[in-house]
Design a protein around this motif. Sequence first.
Motif, PDB file in Angstrom:
ATOM      1  N   ARG B  22       0.819  -1.215   0.000  1.00  0.00           N
ATOM      2  CA  ARG B  22       0.000   0.000   0.000  1.00  0.00           C
ATOM      3  C   ARG B  22       0.851   1.264   0.000  1.00  0.00           C
ATOM      4  NH1 ARG B  22      -2.494  -3.993   2.818  1.00  0.00           N
ATOM      5  NH2 ARG B  22      -4.643  -4.428   2.186  1.00  0.00           N
ATOM      6  N   CYS B  23       0.286   2.308  -0.582  1.00  0.00           N
ATOM      7  CA  CYS B  23       1.009   3.572  -0.723  1.00  0.00           C
ATOM      8  C   CYS B  23       0.032   4.732  -0.605  1.00  0.00           C
ATOM      9  CB  CYS B  23       1.707   3.615  -2.084  1.00  0.00           C
ATOM     10  SG  CYS B  23       2.462   5.208  -2.496  1.00  0.00           S
ATOM     11  N   SER B  24       0.398   5.714   0.203  1.00  0.00           N
ATOM     12  CA  SER B  24      -0.369   6.958   0.290  1.00  0.00           C
ATOM     13  C   SER B  24       0.511   8.098  -0.203  1.00  0.00           C
ATOM     14  CB  SER B  24      -0.808   7.226   1.728  1.00  0.00           C
ATOM     15  OG  SER B  24      -1.742   6.270   2.149  1.00  0.00           O
ATOM     16  N   PRO B  25       0.057   8.808  -1.209  1.00  0.00           N
ATOM     17  CA  PRO B  25       0.901   9.871  -1.784  1.00  0.00           C
ATOM     18  C   PRO B  25       0.889  11.120  -0.908  1.00  0.00           C
ATOM     19  CG  PRO B  25      -1.212   9.837  -2.881  1.00  0.00           C
ATOM     20  CD  PRO B  25      -1.214   8.680  -1.929  1.00  0.00           C
ATOM     21  N   ILE B  26       1.773  12.023  -1.245  1.00  0.00           N
ATOM     22  CA  ILE B  26       1.765  13.336  -0.611  1.00  0.00           C
ATOM     23  C   ILE B  26       0.435  14.017  -0.930  1.00  0.00           C
ATOM     24  CG2 ILE B  26       2.809  15.644  -0.751  1.00  0.00           C
ATOM     25  CD1 ILE B  26       5.515  14.242  -1.178  1.00  0.00           C
ATOM     26  N   SER B  27      -0.095  14.732   0.046  1.00  0.00           N
ATOM     27  CA  SER B  27      -1.361  15.416  -0.151  1.00  0.00           C
ATOM     28  C   SER B  27      -1.285  16.345  -1.359  1.00  0.00           C
ATOM     29  CB  SER B  27      -1.706  16.227   1.104  1.00  0.00           C
ATOM     30  OG  SER B  27      -2.889  16.964   0.917  1.00  0.00           O
ATOM     31  N   GLY B  28      -2.260  16.203  -2.253  1.00  0.00           N
ATOM     32  CA  GLY B  28      -2.278  17.025  -3.463  1.00  0.00           C
ATOM     33  C   GLY B  28      -1.662  16.357  -4.672  1.00  0.00           C
ATOM     34  N   HIS B  29      -0.912  15.276  -4.459  1.00  0.00           N
ATOM     35  CA  HIS B  29      -0.322  14.533  -5.574  1.00  0.00           C
ATOM     36  C   HIS B  29      -1.334  13.519  -6.082  1.00  0.00           C
ATOM     37  CE1 HIS B  29       4.226  15.250  -4.627  1.00  0.00           C
ATOM     38  NE2 HIS B  29       3.523  16.374  -4.657  1.00  0.00           N
ATOM     39  N   LYS B  30      -1.582  13.560  -7.383  1.00  0.00           N
ATOM     40  CA  LYS B  30      -2.571  12.647  -7.961  1.00  0.00           C
ATOM     41  C   LYS B  30      -1.931  11.519  -8.751  1.00  0.00           C
ATOM     42  CE  LYS B  30      -6.032  16.316  -8.294  1.00  0.00           C
ATOM     43  NZ  LYS B  30      -6.946  17.058  -9.196  1.00  0.00           N
ATOM     44  N   SER B  31      -0.625  11.545  -8.897  1.00  0.00           N
ATOM     45  CA  SER B  31       0.086  10.523  -9.657  1.00  0.00           C
ATOM     46  C   SER B  31       0.898   9.655  -8.707  1.00  0.00           C
ATOM     47  CB  SER B  31       1.014  11.177 -10.684  1.00  0.00           C
ATOM     48  OG  SER B  31       1.791  10.204 -11.338  1.00  0.00           O
ATOM     49  N   VAL B  32       0.770   8.350  -8.883  1.00  0.00           N
ATOM     50  CA  VAL B  32       1.519   7.384  -8.077  1.00  0.00           C
ATOM     51  C   VAL B  32       2.197   6.391  -9.009  1.00  0.00           C
ATOM     52  CG1 VAL B  32       1.336   5.487  -6.437  1.00  0.00           C
ATOM     53  CG2 VAL B  32       0.043   7.581  -6.039  1.00  0.00           C
ATOM     54  N   SER B  33       3.464   6.126  -8.739  1.00  0.00           N
ATOM     55  CA  SER B  33       4.212   5.145  -9.532  1.00  0.00           C
ATOM     56  C   SER B  33       4.777   4.086  -8.602  1.00  0.00           C
ATOM     57  CB  SER B  33       5.374   5.830 -10.266  1.00  0.00           C
ATOM     58  OG  SER B  33       4.925   6.870 -11.094  1.00  0.00           O
ATOM     59  N   CYS B  91       7.295   3.230  -3.851  1.00  0.00           N
ATOM     60  CA  CYS B  91       6.188   4.011  -4.381  1.00  0.00           C
ATOM     61  C   CYS B  91       6.658   5.463  -4.476  1.00  0.00           C
ATOM     62  CB  CYS B  91       4.992   3.902  -3.442  1.00  0.00           C
ATOM     63  SG  CYS B  91       3.619   4.983  -3.861  1.00  0.00           S
ATOM     64  N   ALA B  92       6.277   6.120  -5.547  1.00  0.00           N
ATOM     65  CA  ALA B  92       6.617   7.528  -5.719  1.00  0.00           C
ATOM     66  C   ALA B  92       5.370   8.301  -6.082  1.00  0.00           C
ATOM     67  CB  ALA B  92       7.665   7.690  -6.819  1.00  0.00           C
ATOM     68  N   SER B  93       5.268   9.510  -5.563  1.00  0.00           N
ATOM     69  CA  SER B  93       4.143  10.354  -5.971  1.00  0.00           C
ATOM     70  C   SER B  93       4.675  11.634  -6.589  1.00  0.00           C
ATOM     71  CB  SER B  93       3.208  10.652  -4.799  1.00  0.00           C
ATOM     72  OG  SER B  93       3.732  11.632  -3.923  1.00  0.00           O
ATOM     73  N   SER B  94       3.853  12.220  -7.429  1.00  0.00           N
ATOM     74  CA  SER B  94       4.248  13.467  -8.075  1.00  0.00           C
ATOM     75  C   SER B  94       3.025  14.316  -8.348  1.00  0.00           C
ATOM     76  CB  SER B  94       5.010  13.190  -9.380  1.00  0.00           C
ATOM     77  OG  SER B  94       4.179  12.542 -10.323  1.00  0.00           O
ATOM     78  N   PHE B  95       3.289  15.629  -8.479  1.00  0.00           N
ATOM     79  CA  PHE B  95       2.239  16.566  -8.848  1.00  0.00           C
ATOM     80  C   PHE B  95       2.424  16.835 -10.329  1.00  0.00           C
ATOM     81  CE2 PHE B  95      -0.952  19.575  -7.713  1.00  0.00           C
ATOM     82  CZ  PHE B  95      -0.818  20.606  -8.618  1.00  0.00           C
ATOM     83  N   VAL B  96       1.571  16.286 -11.145  1.00  0.00           N
ATOM     84  CA  VAL B  96       1.724  16.368 -12.594  1.00  0.00           C
ATOM     85  C   VAL B  96       1.788  17.826 -13.031  1.00  0.00           C
ATOM     86  CG1 VAL B  96       0.663  15.839 -14.812  1.00  0.00           C
ATOM     87  CG2 VAL B  96       0.595  14.169 -12.962  1.00  0.00           C
ATOM     88  N   GLY B  97       2.819  18.124 -13.825  1.00  0.00           N
ATOM     89  CA  GLY B  97       2.988  19.481 -14.314  1.00  0.00           C
ATOM     90  C   GLY B  97       3.882  20.334 -13.443  1.00  0.00           C
ATOM     91  N   SER B  98       4.280  19.813 -12.293  1.00  0.00           N
ATOM     92  CA  SER B  98       5.152  20.593 -11.417  1.00  0.00           C
ATOM     93  C   SER B  98       6.611  20.368 -11.796  1.00  0.00           C
ATOM     94  CB  SER B  98       4.942  20.213  -9.960  1.00  0.00           C
ATOM     95  OG  SER B  98       5.681  19.029  -9.662  1.00  0.00           O
ATOM     96  N   ASN B  99       7.480  21.143 -11.195  1.00  0.00           N
ATOM     97  CA  ASN B  99       8.913  21.009 -11.451  1.00  0.00           C
ATOM     98  C   ASN B  99       9.642  20.329 -10.313  1.00  0.00           C
ATOM     99  OD1 ASN B  99       8.650  22.325 -13.905  1.00  0.00           O
ATOM    100  ND2 ASN B  99       8.898  24.338 -12.972  1.00  0.00           N
ATOM    101  N   TYR B 100       8.897  19.612  -9.490  1.00  0.00           N
ATOM    102  CA  TYR B 100       9.528  19.030  -8.312  1.00  0.00           C
ATOM    103  C   TYR B 100       9.828  17.552  -8.435  1.00  0.00           C
ATOM    104  CZ  TYR B 100       8.443  23.463  -6.172  1.00  0.00           C
ATOM    105  OH  TYR B 100       8.380  24.791  -5.900  1.00  0.00           O
TER     106      TYR B 100
END
Lengths: 113, 113
Positions: B22-33, B91-100
Amino acid sequence: ELKVEQNPLFLSMQEGKNYTIYCNYSTTSDRLYWYRQDPGKSLESLFVLLSNGAVKQEGRLMASLDTKARLSTLHITAAVHDLSATYFCAVDTSLNRDDKIIFGKGTRLHILP
Amino acid sequence: DAGVTQSPTHLIKTRGQQVTLRCSPISGHKSVSWYQQVLGQGPQFIFQYYEKEERGRGNFPDRFSARQFPNYSSELNVNALLLGDSALYLCASSFVGSNYGYTFGSGTRLTVV
């Protein structure tokens, strides 16, 4: 298929010395990441390089990106023992309409006191 | 603010069994890999999910599956476990379109015996 090659794969160096890790990749990308991993731990983000000519520095580490040459470098200045870790570069494939990042095999860096 | 959280941290399973990570992403991140890292190798891409849809799949057998829930958390399932599935699953999360870039969780260490 995108390939990401790092060299060297192993590096043992003395404290105080400078060295460079190279990351070559095989397809178009405008975004490259460097991560650090300590034994048994997860990946710590070091740098996000977003465009051709990007250069970022943090402490004794400096990363650069040349998208035309498909090459990134991670330069270590005056190495200290605390920098001993495995360093990964990872290439973002989103320009290829493929939402993933591809990692190199990593460079295991051992800094001798 | 919580980072990417993964559970469990360690797991021992027997060949042929099934496992759910199981994986919970950072709040606001909608992408999980999801990535698999075998000892001594770089992480290998397994899946990416964005807005509950699969956006990418790596070269893994159908025994591997995943899903993303409305709250953007994700599960990775592996059926009919083999000894070779022993690895660190990241598991990795990201904010699509961000530069982080991508932020990784601490991983689940799976051992198949």
